[in-house]
Structures are given as structure tokens and as C-alpha cells.
Design a protein around this motif. Structure first.
Motif, PDB file in Angstrom:
ATOM      1  N   ASN A 162       0.817  -1.214   0.000  1.00 15.64           N
ATOM      2  CA  ASN A 162       0.000   0.000   0.000  1.00 15.64           C
ATOM      3  C   ASN A 162       0.849   1.262   0.000  1.00 15.64           C
ATOM      4  O   ASN A 162       2.035   1.238   0.308  1.00 15.64           O
ATOM      5  CB  ASN A 162      -0.913   0.000   1.229  1.00 15.64           C
ATOM      6  CG  ASN A 162      -1.967  -1.094   1.145  1.00 15.64           C
ATOM      7  OD1 ASN A 162      -2.458  -1.417   0.064  1.00 15.64           O
ATOM      8  ND2 ASN A 162      -2.307  -1.692   2.282  1.00 15.64           N
ATOM      9  N   GLU A 163       0.181   2.380  -0.314  1.00 17.52           N
ATOM     10  CA  GLU A 163       0.831   3.691  -0.251  1.00 17.52           C
ATOM     11  C   GLU A 163       1.036   4.088   1.218  1.00 17.52           C
ATOM     12  O   GLU A 163       0.164   3.839   2.043  1.00 17.52           O
ATOM     13  CB  GLU A 163      -0.061   4.752  -0.914  1.00 17.52           C
ATOM     14  CG  GLU A 163      -0.158   4.636  -2.429  1.00 17.52           C
ATOM     15  CD  GLU A 163       1.189   4.796  -3.114  1.00 17.52           C
ATOM     16  OE1 GLU A 163       1.927   5.736  -2.782  1.00 17.52           O
ATOM     17  OE2 GLU A 163       1.503   3.956  -3.992  1.00 17.52           O
ATOM     18  N   PRO A 164       2.159   4.724   1.540  1.00 15.92           N
ATOM     19  CA  PRO A 164       2.321   5.275   2.892  1.00 15.92           C
ATOM     20  C   PRO A 164       1.356   6.446   3.114  1.00 15.92           C
ATOM     21  O   PRO A 164       0.933   7.039   2.115  1.00 15.92           O
ATOM     22  CB  PRO A 164       3.765   5.764   2.911  1.00 15.92           C
ATOM     23  CG  PRO A 164       4.407   5.209   1.662  1.00 15.92           C
ATOM     24  CD  PRO A 164       3.305   4.946   0.683  1.00 15.92           C
ATOM     25  N   ILE A 183       0.488  -2.296   5.750  1.00 14.52           N
ATOM     26  CA  ILE A 183       1.636  -2.414   4.853  1.00 14.52           C
ATOM     27  C   ILE A 183       1.146  -2.927   3.498  1.00 14.52           C
ATOM     28  O   ILE A 183       1.573  -2.448   2.450  1.00 14.52           O
ATOM     29  CB  ILE A 183       2.701  -3.379   5.444  1.00 14.52           C
ATOM     30  CG1 ILE A 183       3.122  -2.961   6.858  1.00 14.52           C
ATOM     31  CG2 ILE A 183       3.908  -3.493   4.505  1.00 14.52           C
ATOM     32  CD1 ILE A 183       3.786  -1.624   6.993  1.00 14.52           C
TER      33      ILE A 183
END
Lengths: 266, 310
Positions: B61-63, B77
Motif C-alpha cells: 500500500n501507499e504510505p 503495509i
């Protein structure tokens, strides 16, 4: 990993403190740009350690310079001399070996000056420090750099010290007078917006630009994959790298900033 | 080592897998091995469970991917990983240097992918068991989508079972009405053990921006906050089946681990605590040994399920 005793803990200037830790197993290994992951005493019901750049290191002690900004750093201010603190470190890769044929330009935002001071203190030559902050009390370590023989250029957003504006304005003014005169190499630590702007200058002027990123970290050792950053690989592909383990220093051209990535997807 | 230490037997069997002690590290909390190897001798661990792997490399996933909450973490995560062959090529040679069973956590977005990952890892020398992830809350397809329905869970378990001779360990979601049903299905599908619990679905909101803190909006809660929830589910699952139970959820010390063992777990895994203190698995092993000495228990297996219910 080590349990360190606090040798001293004092205010450096309004809002900023210096914590000196006895860490004979960690301190001698420290390279400029590395960090320690510190468990903050009395931070109850919170698990994670907090990363701090290393400001000074000798054979026995290491020093961190921090600003009290959130719950963790506020509690850190209460830590007393002689108290035990759990440390992991030194972590991360630190800055690359500076090229001594280039004039070093160090660009700091606020307490981002901390790892740059360690870098400067171990450099074979002097250069220019550009340090910026919101107001005059956010300008740190200018005396220390001057004592090392560095040229210090100050910028504050409110104009209370140095030129009024961002640190990149000071850098631009210097570049207008000096670019081309001598090859330069750039090292920077500060907030993302500043790093991105500094990175753009590095690319424009054809300088190497080593930027120290600050991302929310979990483990600090590359296991949890929380602090990932998109990094351009030598073959042109883009991969996640871990700021804690693969960084925290990346070269300006490698970093794929968030907006840039969104643009690429559109 | 004293005479009484020489007699302490910490070994335990998970199917045909023999562990020198019952303390593993949980998937996603110890990387693939190299991350902590400078600090922790991996050969001292009961087993090394590596981060979730699907057939192909996966971005996750994107932060922001993680946020701290009282007593724990919420993470999304999203199972970033190198893919099955990438894992085999990059990490198996490293892990082979250590005398530690390697358990690979596997996932897929389709039933077929679970089978394919199992087959790739089965063919790799140096993998000792497969943990089936049917419980990750952070991927849109796969993970928990398979694990909260008994029939789809059974399909995945059978598919993996068909594709490997390695011990198979489904990791169960806590997010089900009756954990015993899922434990029993695992046993009926020929699984060698079960592990539980995965994280609890959770959400954190930034009230200033009025946005979820995690880009994925929701994530999974781990850490000491979930430990009592996990103890209850482990107790129920262990009562439902005869295959071994591997327990995880908020272990910070030996006491937390022993609670699981008394509740019926044959082994435990340390997870989130590794991020804070990577030595935790080793201190838990020592603490279990101390407890056995204090209670005159020589064989660890005598502690499993030794709960005295009112």
C-alpha cells in the motif's frame, strides 16, 4: 542495542535541547547522517522507538539535538542525568564520503542541522552552511560552524535573522554569484518540502545532492516496511526502498516525490 | 548449565516439524531474516516465519502504512514482497546458514495463485512449512476475503494441501463469529496446525484533517492491546481441534506467551514486540525456561493446555 546512561541533558536554546548519552558500544561506530532509535522513558502505552539524528559522537558518548514538538519529545525533556535509556544504533547508512574536489554546501532546516554538523566536523575541507528556520530562535549551530571555519548563510521566514525567506533563497543567491566557479556537492537535512526544493537546485546546477529523508519509522531496521520511499533504480525502474535501512540519505535524482509519482500515473 | 537445565526439554512438534523451542517470530515482523540477524542469532529461534509472499512481486500500500495507538500499532503495509521466486533466490541461501526451520507465509488473490505459490515453495530446498494467510485485512483481494467464510477458507486450505508435502498451517482471522468452526475445517482439510490470531481490523482518524491516517483507510491492530482477545480465541480454537495451535497476538514477555500455552497453544510467535526490542523472542524463551524450573515442569509439552478452568 544498548542501555545508555544520560551524561547530560540541557537546553541549547529556547525549545531545543541537547541530550548526551554514554554509548561506548555505539558512539565509535557512528558515521555522519546515521541515527539512533531511542525508547523514550515514561512514554506509556506507546510502543515504538523514536529516531534521532546523531549530532556529535566521540569514543564514549553521542549527542542528539532535538526540538520538543510532540508527546514523545515533550516526555524526553524530562529525562534526567544518570537515567537509563534504551538505544538501537547506529542505524541507516549515513552520508557518502564527500568529494574533496568539490565545495560542500550543507543545507539545513531547523534541527536538521544536527547530522550536518557531524558531517562538517569530520570533513577535510570547509564550505558553506545554509541554515533556515521560521524565526531567529530556530537557527541553530551557526556558532559551531563558524568555529570550524565555515561560511554561514542564514535565512528566516520572518526576517528576524539573515535574509528574509526560505533557505533555498539563500542558496539561490549564493549560486547566482558562485555557480560555475567551483564544482559543488550538496548535503541537506530538513522537512520534505525543503529537501525537494534543494534537490531541484542540485539537478539544475548539475551538483550531486544528498538528501536525508525523515519518514515515520516503525522498527528502524528494515523489517516492518512502514517508512518506504519510491526510489529510481539504475535500470530506470522505480522500487520502494526503506528510509531506515536503505537510506536515510538518497541522491536527489533517485527520489520519486509523491506528487511526481501521482503525475506519472495520470 | 545446571543439572536441572540439562533436563529441561523445550522441544515441540508441529506436525512433522520439530522445533527446538516453542518461540517463533511472526510473519511480517522479522522481515526475511537478514534484517535482525546482526542482533539475534536466528538459530536460537524455534522457527522463522517470513513475511507474506504471493506468486508475483507486490508493491503493498501507499504510505502512511503504520500508526501508533495506545497499546499497539495499526498497520496497512499491504503485504509488500518480492514474490515466490524472488524470495527463493534472494533469501533462501541466507536463511540456510542458520539451524532454524523456515516457515513461509503465503497468499494470493485467487485460489489458483495460492496453489501456485505453494508448489513453487514446495520445490525450493530450505522451506520447512507453509503458513497460509487467509486473514490479512490490508489487501483488497486475497487475505481476509478468503478467511472469514468457512467454505472459501476450506477451498484455499485444500488447494495448498494438494500442492505441497510440507506442513501446512492456516493463519486464522480473529474476525469470525466462531473460531472453532475454522479450526475444525483446517483439521478436516489435512492441515498440520493452525496459527492465530492475525491483526484485528481497525481505523484511526486525524480529526484536524478529517481524514483517515492510513492511506489504505483501514488497517490491522497488533500489539499488547490485542493479547487478551487472542488468548480467548486460542483457548477456543485449541479446544475444538487435536492439531497443534500456534498462538500470536501481543506477546511482550514470557508471561504473555505462557498464557497462550496454558490456553492450549503448542508454540507461540512474537510479533509487534520485535519492532521495539528485537531480543524479545530470546527473552521469552529464557522466561519460559525459568517458569518451567519454578513450577517443576521438565517437558514443555506438559504445559500445553494445562489450564485449570474454574
Amino acid at each position: 542495542m544498548a542501555v545508555s546512561l544520560v551524561r547530560s541533558h540541557s537546553e541549547k536554546q529556547a525549545g531545543y535541547r541537547e541530550l548526551v548519552l554514554e554509548a561506548p558500544t555505539i558512539a565509535p561506530l557512528v558515521r555522519p547522517g546515521q541515527f539512533v532509535h531511542l525508547r523514550i522513558p515514561r512514554l506509556e502505552h506507546r510502543l515504538l522507538r523514536r529516531p534521532f539524528s546523531i549530532f556529535m559522537a566521540d569514543q564514549d558518548t553521542l549527542t542528539i539535538l532535538y526540538k520538543s514538538v510532540g508527546t514523545g519529545t515533550q516526555l524526553l525533556t524530562q529525562v534526567e542525568q544518570g537515567e537509563a535509556v534504551s538505544l538501537l544504533g547506529p542505524l541507516g547508512n549515513g552520508f557518502p564520503e564527500p568529494n574533496n574536489d568539490h565545495i560542500p554546501l550543507l543545507i539545513a532546516g531547523g534541527y536538521g542541522v544536527a547530522p550536518l554538523y557531524l558531517l562538517a566536523s569530520r570533513m577535510a575541507r570547509t564550505g558553506v552552511l545554509f541554515v533556515g528556520g521560521r524565526t531567529r530562535t530556530d537557527i541553530l549551530c551557526d556558532d559551531e560552524f563558524e568555529a570550524l571555519g565555515w561560511d554561514v548563510q542564514i535565512a528566516t521566514e520572518d526576517g528576524s535573522r539573515g535574509i528574509q525567506g526560505l533557505v533555498t533563497s539563500a542558496l539561490d543567491a549564493w549560486a547566482a554569484n558562485n555557480a560555475g566557479a567551483e564544482p559543488a556537492e550538496l548535503f541537506a537535512c530538513g522537512p520534505d518540502g525543503m529537501l525537494r526544493a534543494v534537490g531541484e537546485r542540485a539537478i539544475t546546477h548539475n551538483w550531486k545532492g544528498w538528501l536525508s529523508l525523515d519518514k515515520h519509522m516503525g522498527c528502524g531496521m528494515g523489517a516492518c516496511l512502514a517508512c518506504v520511499q519510491r526510489i529510481r533504480q539504475p535500470d530506470g525502474s522505480i522500487e520502494w526502498e526503506r528510509v531506515c535501512k536503505d537510506g536515510p540519505i538518497f541522491e536527489a535524482r533517485e527520489i520519486v516525490w509523491e506528487q511526481e509519482n501521482e503525475d506519472n500515473h495520470e | 548449565m545446571s543439572d536441572s537445565d540439562a533436563m529441561l526439554d523445550l522441544a515441540v512438534n508441529i506436525g512433522e516439524l520439530r522445533l527446538k523451542n516453542p518461540v517463533m517470530v511472526a510473519s511480517g515482523t522479522f522481515g526475511y531474516g537478514p534484517e535482525y540477524a546482526d542482533l539475534v542469532d536466528l538459530s536460537k529461534l524455534g522457527a522463522m516465519v517470513v513475511k507474506g509472499i504471493r506468486k508475483i512481486p507486490w508493491e503493498g500500500n501507499e504510505p502512511p502504512r503504520m500508526v501508533e495507538v495506545p497499546g499497539g500499532l495499526v498497520n496497512a503495509i499491504g503485504l509488500q514482497g518480492p514474490g515466490a521466486q524472488g524470495f527463493v533466490d534472494k533469501y533462501i541461501p541466507f536463511l540456510k546458514q542458520y539451524d532454524v526451520p523456515v516457515i513461509v507465509n503465503i497468499w494470493g488473490t485467487t485460489l489458483e495463485e495460492y496453489g501456485e505459490v505453494a508448489a513453487i515453495l514446495d520445490a525450493a530446498d530450505g522451506v520447512h512449512a507453509l503458513e497460509i494467510n487467509i486473514s490479512c485485512p490490508n489487501v483488497k483481494e486475497g487475505g481476509i476475503a478468503f478467511g472469514t467464510n468457512v467454505d472459501t477458507a476450506a477451498n484455499v486450505m485444500q488447494m495448498v494441501r494438494k500442492n505441497t508435502r510440507l506442513p501446512v498451517i492456516p493463519k486464522l482471522s480473529p474476525n469470525v463469529p466462531n473460531i472453532g468452526d475454522f479450526a475444525k475445517i483446517a483439521e478436516q482439510c489435512g492441515c498440520d496446525a493452525i496459527s492465530l490470531i492475525n491483526t484485528l481490523p481497525a481505523m484511526v482518524i486525524d480529526i484536524e484533517t478529517r481524514r483517515p491516517v492510513l492511506t489504505n483507510t483501514v488497517g490491522g491492530l497488533s500489539g499488547p492491546a490485542i493479547h487478551p482477545v487472542a488468548v480467548k480465541l486460542v483457548w477456543e480454537a485449541a479446544a475444538a481441534v487435536n492439531i497443534p495451535v500456534i498462538a500470536m497476538g501481543g506477546i511482550q514477555n514470557a508471561q504473555d506467551a505462557i498464557e497462550f500455552i496454558l490456553a492450549g497453544a503448542s508454540a507461540v510467535a512474537v510479533g509487534t514486540a520485535n519492532f521495539v526490542d528485537p531480543m524479545t523472542p530470546l527473552t521469552v524463551i529464557d522466561g519460559i525456561a525459568d517458569y518451567m524450573r519454578r513450577h517443576n515442569v521438565q517437558r514443555f509439552s506438559d504445559l500445553i493446555g494445562a489450564l485449570d478452568v474454574h
